[in-house]
Motif scaffolding. Structure first.
Motif, PDB file in Angstrom:
ATOM      1  N   ARG A 294       2.766  15.587  33.281  1.00 34.49           N
ATOM      2  CA  ARG A 294       1.796  16.528  34.128  1.00 34.49           C
ATOM      3  C   ARG A 294       0.642  17.107  33.242  1.00 34.49           C
ATOM      4  NH1 ARG A 294       2.161  22.068  35.852  1.00 34.49           N
ATOM      5  NH2 ARG A 294       1.618  22.396  38.051  1.00 34.49           N
ATOM      6  N   LEU A 295      -0.531  17.036  33.451  1.00 38.60           N
ATOM      7  CA  LEU A 295      -1.742  17.250  32.611  1.00 38.60           C
ATOM      8  C   LEU A 295      -2.734  18.475  33.388  1.00 38.60           C
ATOM      9  CD1 LEU A 295      -2.681  13.881  31.278  1.00 38.60           C
ATOM     10  CD2 LEU A 295      -1.183  15.610  30.385  1.00 38.60           C
ATOM     11  N   PRO A 296      -3.205  19.343  32.875  1.00 36.40           N
ATOM     12  CA  PRO A 296      -4.086  20.129  33.286  1.00 36.40           C
ATOM     13  C   PRO A 296      -5.616  19.352  33.674  1.00 36.40           C
ATOM     14  CG  PRO A 296      -3.789  20.712  30.869  1.00 36.40           C
ATOM     15  CD  PRO A 296      -2.949  19.715  31.424  1.00 36.40           C
ATOM     16  N   ILE A 297      -6.462  19.771  34.520  1.00 39.57           N
ATOM     17  CA  ILE A 297      -7.630  18.947  34.894  1.00 39.57           C
ATOM     18  C   ILE A 297      -8.663  20.240  35.257  1.00 39.57           C
ATOM     19  CG2 ILE A 297      -8.820  17.327  36.267  1.00 39.57           C
ATOM     20  CD1 ILE A 297      -6.121  15.866  36.457  1.00 39.57           C
ATOM     21  N   THR A 298      -9.699  20.317  34.704  1.00 40.43           N
ATOM     22  CA  THR A 298     -10.930  20.861  35.313  1.00 40.43           C
ATOM     23  C   THR A 298     -12.063  20.116  36.033  1.00 40.43           C
ATOM     24  OG1 THR A 298     -11.953  21.240  33.225  1.00 40.43           O
ATOM     25  CG2 THR A 298     -10.442  23.101  33.713  1.00 40.43           C
ATOM     26  N   LEU A 299     -12.748  20.482  36.850  1.00 42.73           N
ATOM     27  CA  LEU A 299     -13.889  19.641  37.528  1.00 42.73           C
ATOM     28  C   LEU A 299     -15.084  20.654  37.204  1.00 42.73           C
ATOM     29  CD1 LEU A 299     -12.216  19.093  41.173  1.00 42.73           C
ATOM     30  CD2 LEU A 299     -12.175  17.615  39.144  1.00 42.73           C
ATOM     31  N   ASP A 300     -16.085  19.679  36.715  1.00 38.86           N
ATOM     32  CA  ASP A 300     -17.625  20.448  36.336  1.00 38.86           C
ATOM     33  C   ASP A 300     -18.030  21.287  37.778  1.00 38.86           C
ATOM     34  OD1 ASP A 300     -17.072  18.958  34.199  1.00 38.86           O
ATOM     35  OD2 ASP A 300     -19.041  17.935  34.350  1.00 38.86           O
ATOM     36  N   THR A 301     -17.430  20.864  38.931  1.00 36.96           N
ATOM     37  CA  THR A 301     -18.122  21.640  40.138  1.00 36.96           C
ATOM     38  C   THR A 301     -17.214  23.005  40.185  1.00 36.96           C
ATOM     39  OG1 THR A 301     -16.311  20.624  41.163  1.00 36.96           O
ATOM     40  CG2 THR A 301     -18.445  19.619  41.638  1.00 36.96           C
ATOM     41  N   ASP A 302     -16.397  23.073  39.385  1.00 33.36           N
ATOM     42  CA  ASP A 302     -15.492  24.418  39.439  1.00 33.36           C
ATOM     43  C   ASP A 302     -14.678  24.436  38.031  1.00 33.36           C
ATOM     44  OD1 ASP A 302     -14.282  26.917  40.026  1.00 33.36           O
ATOM     45  OD2 ASP A 302     -13.029  26.144  41.723  1.00 33.36           O
ATOM     46  N   GLU A 303     -15.408  24.867  37.143  1.00 33.36           N
ATOM     47  CA  GLU A 303     -14.740  24.736  35.779  1.00 33.36           C
ATOM     48  C   GLU A 303     -13.614  25.913  35.723  1.00 33.36           C
ATOM     49  OE1 GLU A 303     -17.973  24.639  32.960  1.00 33.36           O
ATOM     50  OE2 GLU A 303     -18.255  22.584  33.095  1.00 33.36           O
ATOM     51  N   ALA A 304     -13.847  27.064  36.178  1.00 27.34           N
ATOM     52  CA  ALA A 304     -12.886  28.170  36.297  1.00 27.34           C
ATOM     53  C   ALA A 304     -11.440  27.919  36.767  1.00 27.34           C
ATOM     54  CB  ALA A 304     -13.540  29.283  36.895  1.00 27.34           C
ATOM     55  N   THR A 305     -11.602  26.809  37.600  1.00 27.16           N
ATOM     56  CA  THR A 305     -10.058  26.543  38.357  1.00 27.16           C
ATOM     57  C   THR A 305      -9.547  25.556  37.489  1.00 27.16           C
ATOM     58  OG1 THR A 305     -11.113  27.576  40.278  1.00 27.16           O
ATOM     59  CG2 THR A 305      -9.134  25.954  40.251  1.00 27.16           C
ATOM     60  N   VAL A 306      -8.227  25.832  37.140  1.00 25.06           N
ATOM     61  CA  VAL A 306      -7.503  24.719  36.684  1.00 25.06           C
ATOM     62  C   VAL A 306      -6.566  23.967  37.738  1.00 25.06           C
ATOM     63  CG1 VAL A 306      -5.630  23.961  34.827  1.00 25.06           C
ATOM     64  CG2 VAL A 306      -7.438  25.914  34.276  1.00 25.06           C
ATOM     65  N   LEU A 307      -6.675  22.446  37.898  1.00 29.92           N
ATOM     66  CA  LEU A 307      -6.020  21.881  38.606  1.00 29.92           C
ATOM     67  C   LEU A 307      -4.829  21.125  37.734  1.00 29.92           C
ATOM     68  CD1 LEU A 307      -8.686  20.100  40.829  1.00 29.92           C
ATOM     69  CD2 LEU A 307      -7.482  22.319  41.309  1.00 29.92           C
ATOM     70  N   TYR A 308      -3.796  20.386  38.514  1.00 27.59           N
ATOM     71  CA  TYR A 308      -2.792  19.756  37.762  1.00 27.59           C
ATOM     72  C   TYR A 308      -2.848  18.234  38.183  1.00 27.59           C
ATOM     73  CZ  TYR A 308      -1.811  23.696  34.804  1.00 27.59           C
ATOM     74  OH  TYR A 308      -1.899  24.542  33.879  1.00 27.59           O
ATOM     75  N   GLY A 309      -2.357  17.481  37.420  1.00 27.60           N
ATOM     76  CA  GLY A 309      -2.280  15.916  37.794  1.00 27.60           C
ATOM     77  C   GLY A 309      -1.223  15.390  37.166  1.00 27.60           C
ATOM     78  N   THR A 310      -0.553  14.031  37.741  1.00 28.04           N
ATOM     79  CA  THR A 310       0.335  13.239  36.913  1.00 28.04           C
ATOM     80  C   THR A 310      -0.399  12.121  36.582  1.00 28.04           C
ATOM     81  OG1 THR A 310       1.953  14.593  38.540  1.00 28.04           O
ATOM     82  CG2 THR A 310       2.728  12.403  37.497  1.00 28.04           C
ATOM     83  N   VAL A 311       0.135  11.899  35.455  1.00 23.16           N
ATOM     84  CA  VAL A 311      -0.478  10.494  35.078  1.00 23.16           C
ATOM     85  C   VAL A 311       0.396   9.483  35.647  1.00 23.16           C
ATOM     86  CG1 VAL A 311      -0.499   8.948  32.992  1.00 23.16           C
ATOM     87  CG2 VAL A 311      -0.868  11.416  32.413  1.00 23.16           C
ATOM     88  N   THR A 312      -0.310   8.392  36.342  1.00 22.86           N
ATOM     89  CA  THR A 312       0.332   7.136  37.023  1.00 22.86           C
ATOM     90  C   THR A 312      -0.133   5.782  36.419  1.00 22.86           C
ATOM     91  OG1 THR A 312      -1.644   7.013  38.367  1.00 22.86           O
ATOM     92  CG2 THR A 312      -0.181   8.611  39.283  1.00 22.86           C
ATOM     93  N   GLU A 313      -0.787   5.946  35.504  1.00 17.77           N
ATOM     94  CA  GLU A 313      -1.118   4.558  34.815  1.00 17.77           C
ATOM     95  C   GLU A 313      -1.973   4.867  33.486  1.00 17.77           C
ATOM     96  OE1 GLU A 313      -3.622   0.421  35.677  1.00 17.77           O
ATOM     97  OE2 GLU A 313      -3.178   1.860  37.321  1.00 17.77           O
ATOM     98  N   ILE A 314      -1.643   3.908  32.568  1.00 17.28           N
ATOM     99  CA  ILE A 314      -2.453   4.062  31.270  1.00 17.28           C
ATOM    100  C   ILE A 314      -2.596   2.623  30.735  1.00 17.28           C
ATOM    101  CG2 ILE A 314      -2.332   4.644  28.856  1.00 17.28           C
ATOM    102  CD1 ILE A 314      -0.099   6.777  29.361  1.00 17.28           C
ATOM    103  N   SER A 315      -4.026   2.250  30.832  1.00 19.84           N
ATOM    104  CA  SER A 315      -4.340   0.883  30.652  1.00 19.84           C
ATOM    105  C   SER A 315      -3.523   0.103  29.349  1.00 19.84           C
ATOM    106  CB  SER A 315      -5.790   0.599  30.616  1.00 19.84           C
ATOM    107  OG  SER A 315      -6.290   1.265  29.492  1.00 19.84           O
TER     108      SER A 315
END
Length: 352
Positions: A294-315
């Protein structure tokens, strides 16, 4: 005491999570883009011509929204009359016509006509030349002296046919025909016999989409009777092509009015029910990264908000650039409410 301990535990976890969410310094960053996990290609249900549309890449669509339409072929009644239908919705026109000779029959509002000849016309050149659309008057030669009038609908050498527009006569009655209602001999253009008009056959090619006139109903001239799709349409096919679910249009590959074939791709839709960030990670930052992390993610459209996501694949195969290998990492977004497709994102990789 147990309740106080539990409350302190919750506060500790919340505080730790908040600090972790806010303090992202020291993380390695993999730059990426928000994309849809799945896409769907919209294809033509049958061969034909596209109608007008204004769909474009970047449009949001909701399940059930009309995306495209296919033009239909319409069968019209050539004149007023009563319709008898032989075809039903979904029928193949070729099969129906092979059995009945038509898709529908029209018993015309003008049921009789006179088949005539100029052979017995008054002997002038003009009386032996008739024109389609010309009005003629006729009178029976019997004692009843029945009269009527009509229009020439067909000329073939010395023979011609007149639709009876006024008068109710028996089949087989004979009449002299004239160019005016004075019925003078010098205006006589021949002699003819009353015949029954054959019903008009309505034909077409393709698969019946919709019946626009009910069996046994009266219709006016030029009234639509039915519409047809292309012959390669499956039973139950529709000329209206809709969005199967909520999506964003990725590309449109056709233009309004274009001829398309069955199965041709019309557009690609990115499905918005599941989004991910696809990022490129430097090989030196991959230590310890695993599918399921589970990793933190920020979007350039809203850098102040931290989202979280799960790694599903690594090439498993990297791409070398400037003496470094980069590997593609897919991270599914758990919260997609503020994520826009195509937005730039930063994925924060675990520290050592």
């Amino acid at each position: 005491m147990k309740k106080l301990f539990a409350l302190l535990t919750v506060l500790l976890v919340f505080t730790s999570s908040a600090m972790a969410a806010e303090d992202l310094t020291g993380y390695a960053i993999a730059n990426g883009t928000v994309t849809a996990v799945r896409f769907l290609d919209v294809t033509a249900p049958y061969s034909g011509t596209l109608g007008t549309f204004d769909l474009a890449a970047g449009d949001r669509v909701t399940a059930g929204d009309e995306l495209f339409s296919m033009l239909l072929t319409t069968v019209y009644a050539p004149e007023a009359g009563t319709v008898t239908l032989f075809a039903a919705q979904g029928d193949d026109a070729t099969g129906v016509m092979s059995h009945y000779g038509a898709l529908a029959s029209l018993e015309t509002a003008i049921p009789t006509q006179i088949v005539a000849s100029t052979a017995n016309a008054y002997n002038t050149k003009e009386n032996h030349i008739l024109y389609v659309g010309e009005t003629l008057y006729f009178r029976s030669s019997g004692s009843a002296r029945e009269e009527g009038w009509g229009k020439v609908i067909r000329v073939d050498g010395s023979s011609y046919v007149v639709d009876i527009l006024e008068g109710d006569f028996d089949i087989g009655e004979s009449f002299n025909l004239y160019r005016n209602n004075r019925y003078e001999s010098r205006d006589n253009v021949g002699r003819g016999t009353v015949t029954r008009r054959n019903p008009v056959s309505l034909t077409g090619v393709g698969r019946i989409y919709e019946l626009l006139a009910a069996d046994g109903t009266k219709v006016e001239a030029n009234a639509p009777v039915m519409t047809l799709m292309s012959a390669d349409a499956e039973p139950g096919a529709s000329p209206i092509i809709t969005a199967p679910q909520d999506a964003v249009v990725a590309m449109v590959t056709v233009s309004p009015g274009q001829q398309v074939w069955k199965g041709q791709m019309l557009a690609r839709l990115y499905l918005t029910d599941e989004l991910e960030v696809v990022a490129e990670a430097d090989e030196i930052d991959l230590h310890g990264l695993r599918v399921g992390d589970r990793l933190p993610i920020t979007l350039d459209t809203d850098e102040a908000t931290v989202l979280y996501g799960t790694v599903t694949e690594i090439s498993a195969l990297g791409v070398t650039r400037q003496n470094a290998a980069y590997y593609t990492v897919h991270v599914s977004l758990q919260d997609t409410r503020n994520a826009l497709l195509g937005a730039s994102a930063s994925v924060y990789l675990p520290k050592e």
